[in-house]
Write a protein that holds these residues in place. Structure first.
Motif, PDB file in Angstrom:
ATOM      1  N   LEU A 145      28.583  46.437  36.404  1.00  0.00           N
ATOM      2  CA  LEU A 145      28.608  45.638  35.182  1.00  0.00           C
ATOM      3  C   LEU A 145      27.710  44.407  35.293  1.00  0.00           C
ATOM      4  O   LEU A 145      27.613  43.613  34.359  1.00  0.00           O
ATOM      5  CB  LEU A 145      30.044  45.181  34.870  1.00  0.00           C
ATOM      6  CG  LEU A 145      31.066  46.285  34.630  1.00  0.00           C
ATOM      7  CD1 LEU A 145      32.449  45.685  34.414  1.00  0.00           C
ATOM      8  CD2 LEU A 145      30.665  47.167  33.464  1.00  0.00           C
ATOM      9  N   GLY A 146      27.075  44.223  36.448  1.00  0.00           N
ATOM     10  CA  GLY A 146      26.215  43.065  36.655  1.00  0.00           C
ATOM     11  C   GLY A 146      26.999  41.779  36.850  1.00  0.00           C
ATOM     12  O   GLY A 146      26.485  40.697  36.581  1.00  0.00           O
ATOM     13  N   ILE A 147      28.239  41.892  37.317  1.00  0.00           N
ATOM     14  CA  ILE A 147      29.076  40.706  37.493  1.00  0.00           C
ATOM     15  C   ILE A 147      29.349  40.468  38.969  1.00  0.00           C
ATOM     16  O   ILE A 147      29.847  41.340  39.671  1.00  0.00           O
ATOM     17  CB  ILE A 147      30.416  40.857  36.736  1.00  0.00           C
ATOM     18  CG1 ILE A 147      30.166  40.960  35.234  1.00  0.00           C
ATOM     19  CG2 ILE A 147      31.346  39.693  37.055  1.00  0.00           C
ATOM     20  CD1 ILE A 147      31.402  41.278  34.426  1.00  0.00           C
ATOM     21  N   ARG A 148      28.995  39.296  39.410  1.00  0.00           N
ATOM     22  CA  ARG A 148      29.374  38.783  40.725  1.00  0.00           C
ATOM     23  C   ARG A 148      29.622  37.301  40.486  1.00  0.00           C
ATOM     24  O   ARG A 148      28.688  36.535  40.298  1.00  0.00           O
ATOM     25  CB  ARG A 148      28.275  38.997  41.747  1.00  0.00           C
ATOM     26  CG  ARG A 148      28.656  38.368  43.085  1.00  0.00           C
ATOM     27  CD  ARG A 148      27.815  38.832  44.224  1.00  0.00           C
ATOM     28  NE  ARG A 148      28.373  40.103  44.687  1.00  0.00           N
ATOM     29  CZ  ARG A 148      27.642  41.136  45.086  1.00  0.00           C
ATOM     30  NH1 ARG A 148      26.337  41.065  45.087  1.00  0.00           N
ATOM     31  NH2 ARG A 148      28.219  42.232  45.510  1.00  0.00           N
ATOM     32  N   ALA A 149      30.906  36.936  40.424  1.00  0.00           N
ATOM     33  CA  ALA A 149      31.256  35.571  40.044  1.00  0.00           C
ATOM     34  C   ALA A 149      32.486  35.120  40.810  1.00  0.00           C
ATOM     35  O   ALA A 149      33.226  35.946  41.353  1.00  0.00           O
ATOM     36  CB  ALA A 149      31.513  35.495  38.540  1.00  0.00           C
ATOM     37  N   SER A 150      32.696  33.821  40.819  1.00  0.00           N
ATOM     38  CA  SER A 150      33.871  33.238  41.453  1.00  0.00           C
ATOM     39  C   SER A 150      34.601  32.370  40.443  1.00  0.00           C
ATOM     40  O   SER A 150      33.972  31.657  39.658  1.00  0.00           O
ATOM     41  CB  SER A 150      33.484  32.369  42.649  1.00  0.00           C
ATOM     42  OG  SER A 150      33.047  33.170  43.707  1.00  0.00           O
ATOM     43  N   VAL A 151      35.900  32.447  40.482  1.00  0.00           N
ATOM     44  CA  VAL A 151      36.755  31.542  39.736  1.00  0.00           C
ATOM     45  C   VAL A 151      37.285  30.582  40.797  1.00  0.00           C
ATOM     46  O   VAL A 151      38.087  30.976  41.648  1.00  0.00           O
ATOM     47  CB  VAL A 151      37.896  32.301  39.026  1.00  0.00           C
ATOM     48  CG1 VAL A 151      38.810  31.332  38.309  1.00  0.00           C
ATOM     49  CG2 VAL A 151      37.321  33.338  38.053  1.00  0.00           C
ATOM     50  N   PRO A 152      36.827  29.315  40.784  1.00  0.00           N
ATOM     51  CA  PRO A 152      37.113  28.412  41.901  1.00  0.00           C
ATOM     52  C   PRO A 152      38.560  27.941  42.012  1.00  0.00           C
ATOM     53  O   PRO A 152      38.967  27.487  43.078  1.00  0.00           O
ATOM     54  CB  PRO A 152      36.178  27.230  41.648  1.00  0.00           C
ATOM     55  CG  PRO A 152      35.875  27.275  40.204  1.00  0.00           C
ATOM     56  CD  PRO A 152      35.941  28.721  39.796  1.00  0.00           C
ATOM     57  N   ARG A 153      39.332  28.056  40.935  1.00  0.00           N
ATOM     58  CA  ARG A 153      40.736  27.623  41.028  1.00  0.00           C
ATOM     59  C   ARG A 153      41.614  28.581  40.239  1.00  0.00           C
ATOM     60  O   ARG A 153      41.384  28.833  39.067  1.00  0.00           O
ATOM     61  CB  ARG A 153      40.906  26.216  40.479  1.00  0.00           C
ATOM     62  CG  ARG A 153      42.343  25.738  40.574  1.00  0.00           C
ATOM     63  CD  ARG A 153      42.491  24.304  40.128  1.00  0.00           C
ATOM     64  NE  ARG A 153      43.885  24.045  39.837  1.00  0.00           N
ATOM     65  CZ  ARG A 153      44.291  23.261  38.858  1.00  0.00           C
ATOM     66  NH1 ARG A 153      43.429  22.643  38.083  1.00  0.00           N
ATOM     67  NH2 ARG A 153      45.571  23.079  38.652  1.00  0.00           N
ATOM     68  N   ILE A 154      42.654  29.077  40.928  1.00  0.00           N
ATOM     69  CA  ILE A 154      43.611  29.969  40.284  1.00  0.00           C
ATOM     70  C   ILE A 154      44.988  29.715  40.887  1.00  0.00           C
ATOM     71  O   ILE A 154      45.127  29.545  42.097  1.00  0.00           O
ATOM     72  CB  ILE A 154      43.186  31.450  40.422  1.00  0.00           C
ATOM     73  CG1 ILE A 154      44.111  32.370  39.624  1.00  0.00           C
ATOM     74  CG2 ILE A 154      43.068  31.879  41.849  1.00  0.00           C
ATOM     75  CD1 ILE A 154      43.569  33.774  39.429  1.00  0.00           C
ATOM     76  N   ASP A 155      45.981  29.640  40.003  1.00  0.00           N
ATOM     77  CA  ASP A 155      47.377  29.577  40.415  1.00  0.00           C
ATOM     78  C   ASP A 155      47.987  30.921  40.052  1.00  0.00           C
ATOM     79  O   ASP A 155      47.819  31.389  38.927  1.00  0.00           O
ATOM     80  CB  ASP A 155      48.127  28.458  39.691  1.00  0.00           C
ATOM     81  CG  ASP A 155      47.609  27.072  40.060  1.00  0.00           C
ATOM     82  OD1 ASP A 155      46.893  26.956  41.071  1.00  0.00           O
ATOM     83  OD2 ASP A 155      47.923  26.121  39.327  1.00  0.00           O
ATOM     84  N   LEU A 156      48.691  31.535  40.996  1.00  0.00           N
ATOM     85  CA  LEU A 156      49.142  32.917  40.837  1.00  0.00           C
ATOM     86  C   LEU A 156      50.576  33.086  41.296  1.00  0.00           C
ATOM     87  O   LEU A 156      50.974  32.509  42.315  1.00  0.00           O
ATOM     88  CB  LEU A 156      48.230  33.826  41.678  1.00  0.00           C
ATOM     89  CG  LEU A 156      48.651  35.264  41.901  1.00  0.00           C
ATOM     90  CD1 LEU A 156      48.409  36.092  40.643  1.00  0.00           C
ATOM     91  CD2 LEU A 156      47.898  35.864  43.076  1.00  0.00           C
ATOM     92  N   ARG A 157      51.327  33.877  40.542  1.00  0.00           N
ATOM     93  CA  ARG A 157      52.653  34.351  40.968  1.00  0.00           C
ATOM     94  C   ARG A 157      52.586  35.862  40.969  1.00  0.00           C
ATOM     95  O   ARG A 157      52.199  36.481  39.984  1.00  0.00           O
ATOM     96  CB  ARG A 157      53.740  33.906  39.991  1.00  0.00           C
ATOM     97  CG  ARG A 157      54.049  32.449  40.048  1.00  0.00           C
ATOM     98  CD  ARG A 157      55.101  32.077  39.061  1.00  0.00           C
ATOM     99  NE  ARG A 157      56.376  32.671  39.468  1.00  0.00           N
ATOM    100  CZ  ARG A 157      57.518  32.444  38.854  1.00  0.00           C
ATOM    101  NH1 ARG A 157      57.565  31.654  37.805  1.00  0.00           N
ATOM    102  NH2 ARG A 157      58.634  33.003  39.283  1.00  0.00           N
TER     103      ARG A 157
END
Length: 166
Positions: free
Chosen positions: A48-60
């Motif tokens: 899909l041409g996507i290589r990205a980072s989400v620098p902050r995530i809160d997860l449960r």
């Protein structure tokens, strides 16, 4: 989060990663719930041409028998409003549902994830909600509800050294 060329998604970095046929959620089953505050998510979807980072995530994350459920809030930058996410997945057959909502979206901030077939988002704001149906760890249906304004798209350059069309 990695997407294979056949369209299947998988989570890397959990216990059992890299072992063929291993269930990455199995080691988490006895915990009841896992919470990650201030984590980072890398998304790799080469087809899909996507290589990205989400620098902050809160997860449960909850693993309960055949089901894995997750809820998260993700920030692409400190200045952009967050994205809310949820997932309900059948660990056995890979079926389930996912939901994402940006009720005060800054599309330009999320541009690294909003590209496909040589077209990417250049500007825009508003609200958007998307519901995904999953079948065998693949997206089988997408429903989108959005109210967006001032959306700008940019394409791939038509010739070398030419500006990308807008």
């Amino acid at each position: 989060l990695q997407r294979a060329d056949d369209g299947r998604w998988r989570v890397r970095g959990l216990p059992g990663d890299g072992q063929p046929g291993a269930d990455p959620f199995e080691a988490l089953e006895s915990l009841g719930e896992l919470q990650v505050i201030g984590g980072r998510l890398d998304i790799d979807a080469p087809a899909l041409g996507i290589r990205a980072s989400v620098p902050r995530i809160d997860l449960r994350l909850q693993v309960d028998g055949a089901r894995a459920r997750a809820a998260a809030r993700a920030w692409i930058s400190d200045a952009a409003p967050p994205l809310d996410l949820s997932l309900d997945l059948d660990r056995g057959d890979g079926g389930g549902r996912a939901y994402a909502a940006a009720m005060d979206a800054d599309l330009r901030a999320w541009a690294p994830l909003l590209r496909h077939a040589g077209v990417e988002v250049d500007a825009g704001s508003g609200r958007a909600q998307v519901w995904l149906q999953l079948h065998q760890r693949r997206v089988s249906r997408v429903t989108l509800e959005a109210a967006l304004a001032d959306v700008g798209l940019r394409g791939s350059p038509l010739a070398p050294r030419q500006a990308a069309p807008r």
